[in-house]
Write an enzyme that holds these catalytic residues in place. Sequence first.
Site, PDB file in Angstrom:
ATOM      1  N   HIS A  65      38.368  -1.249 -13.651  1.00 23.06           N
ATOM      2  CA  HIS A  65      38.009  -0.257 -12.631  1.00 23.06           C
ATOM      3  C   HIS A  65      39.125  -0.090 -11.608  1.00 23.06           C
ATOM      4  O   HIS A  65      39.380   1.026 -11.129  1.00 23.06           O
ATOM      5  CB  HIS A  65      36.715  -0.670 -11.924  1.00 23.06           C
ATOM      6  CG  HIS A  65      35.478  -0.356 -12.706  1.00 23.06           C
ATOM      7  ND1 HIS A  65      34.313   0.090 -12.116  1.00 23.06           N
ATOM      8  CD2 HIS A  65      35.215  -0.418 -14.033  1.00 23.06           C
ATOM      9  CE1 HIS A  65      33.391   0.286 -13.047  1.00 23.06           C
ATOM     10  NE2 HIS A  65      33.914  -0.029 -14.218  1.00 23.06           N
ATOM     11  N   ASN A  94      31.182   1.413  -8.669  1.00 21.06           N
ATOM     12  CA  ASN A  94      31.617   0.030  -8.469  1.00 21.06           C
ATOM     13  C   ASN A  94      30.547  -0.857  -7.841  1.00 21.06           C
ATOM     14  O   ASN A  94      30.756  -2.068  -7.700  1.00 21.06           O
ATOM     15  CB  ASN A  94      32.871  -0.008  -7.588  1.00 21.06           C
ATOM     16  CG  ASN A  94      34.095   0.534  -8.302  1.00 21.06           C
ATOM     17  OD1 ASN A  94      34.165   0.509  -9.529  1.00 21.06           O
ATOM     18  ND2 ASN A  94      35.052   1.044  -7.540  1.00 21.06           N
ATOM     19  N   HIS A 194      33.723  -4.626 -24.245  1.00 18.37           N
ATOM     20  CA  HIS A 194      32.263  -4.674 -24.206  1.00 18.37           C
ATOM     21  C   HIS A 194      31.691  -5.772 -25.089  1.00 18.37           C
ATOM     22  O   HIS A 194      30.473  -5.948 -25.154  1.00 18.37           O
ATOM     23  CB  HIS A 194      31.679  -3.327 -24.646  1.00 18.37           C
ATOM     24  CG  HIS A 194      31.840  -2.249 -23.621  1.00 18.37           C
ATOM     25  ND1 HIS A 194      31.599  -0.910 -23.892  1.00 18.37           N
ATOM     26  CD2 HIS A 194      32.220  -2.297 -22.325  1.00 18.37           C
ATOM     27  CE1 HIS A 194      31.827  -0.198 -22.796  1.00 18.37           C
ATOM     28  NE2 HIS A 194      32.206  -1.015 -21.833  1.00 18.37           N
ATOM     29  N   ASP A 247      26.683  -7.166 -26.289  1.00 16.80           N
ATOM     30  CA  ASP A 247      26.752  -7.661 -27.663  1.00 16.80           C
ATOM     31  C   ASP A 247      25.583  -8.624 -27.864  1.00 16.80           C
ATOM     32  O   ASP A 247      25.603  -9.747 -27.346  1.00 16.80           O
ATOM     33  CB  ASP A 247      28.090  -8.357 -27.895  1.00 16.80           C
ATOM     34  CG  ASP A 247      28.174  -9.076 -29.238  1.00 16.80           C
ATOM     35  OD1 ASP A 247      27.264  -8.884 -30.070  1.00 16.80           O
ATOM     36  OD2 ASP A 247      29.145  -9.824 -29.440  1.00 16.80           O
ATOM     37  N   ASP A 255      35.057 -11.509 -29.245  1.00 10.68           N
ATOM     38  CA  ASP A 255      35.300 -11.362 -30.682  1.00 10.68           C
ATOM     39  C   ASP A 255      35.192  -9.885 -31.052  1.00 10.68           C
ATOM     40  O   ASP A 255      35.176  -9.021 -30.168  1.00 10.68           O
ATOM     41  CB  ASP A 255      34.317 -12.226 -31.490  1.00 10.68           C
ATOM     42  CG  ASP A 255      32.859 -11.934 -31.132  1.00 10.68           C
ATOM     43  OD1 ASP A 255      32.562 -10.827 -30.625  1.00 10.68           O
ATOM     44  OD2 ASP A 255      32.002 -12.807 -31.361  1.00 10.68           O
TER      45      ASP A 255
END
Length: 331
Positions: A65, A94, A194, A247, A255
């Site tokens: 950001h 933010n 992400h 994830d 990963d």
Amino acid sequence: MHYYPMAFPILFLLFIALPFSTAKLNVDYYKTTCPNFQKIVNENIYNKQSASPATAPGILRLFFHDCITDGCDASILISSTAYNPHAERDADLNLSLSGDAFDVIVKIKNELELTCPGVVSCSDIVAQSTRDLVKMVGGPYYPVRLGRKDSLVSDGSRTEANLPKTDMNMDAIISKFTAKNFTVKEMVALTGAHTIGFTHCKEFSNRIFNFSSTSEIDPTMHPKLAAGLRDVCKNYTSDPSMAAFNDVRSPGKFDNAYFQNVLKGLGLLTTDYLLGVDPRTRPLVELYAKDEQAFFNDFAKAMEKLSVFGVKTGQKGEVRSRCDQFNHIPA
């Protein structure tokens, strides 16, 4: 002594090939002025990450950001004041940044000010901490060139204008990156961040509640994931802190699972889905899903490039005494 007449011209050409501002940066910038810089950073982020696993994704998001807005200059750390009422830190995009990320930067800065006062910039602390945390949670190593100065400006409206948003289509998202000279490949690789962290329910609630007149959920999302998210996020309107892991398989490990998830309909955001179907990005998602090393290589290169984007050197910045305020009140 041998004399090589071409040595200087070649070195000179290599030097001028670099953007002038980044040519002044180097990995050993604090070798003599603050030799314990890397040790202090690493010890602090190790302790913080061990106590709070949300630190790594929090710092990584803060770093992105900050850099993508107006360059890697720690402008995101500035608190709003009567003189600067809408600093980047208080921009809407933010407000959800991790408190752990801000806290560990402040702690590192305080220790460095005791060890080598007035020497290390907040922007260098952010850049180094990000790399160390990525490596700590299983991600790739990449060199961090140091010598950034901290910004003299922090304007929240610049955040709104520069950051990609979750409701954008792929054309708009790609244009945000290409406008700053980042390729589609670099964009997809950076999106792989992400693979750690979480997203607040409000960012994907449109996919799991009242998606359309004919379907409660987005049919492109895996139905089992949607059902689980509906349960996790059922009270998100009254509790904005409700969130889900990006994830679902290995949320704390850096990963390539994020890309595998995208291809299976296990991405949280509409932009995750678009990444997996757009002909410009799908081949890269498929490559990274099957070849983790390819993802790591490209992520490391993209992060190294991002870490020197728009840096301030010389008189274009300062070394702040405190990361959350300018040394002098802006005119």
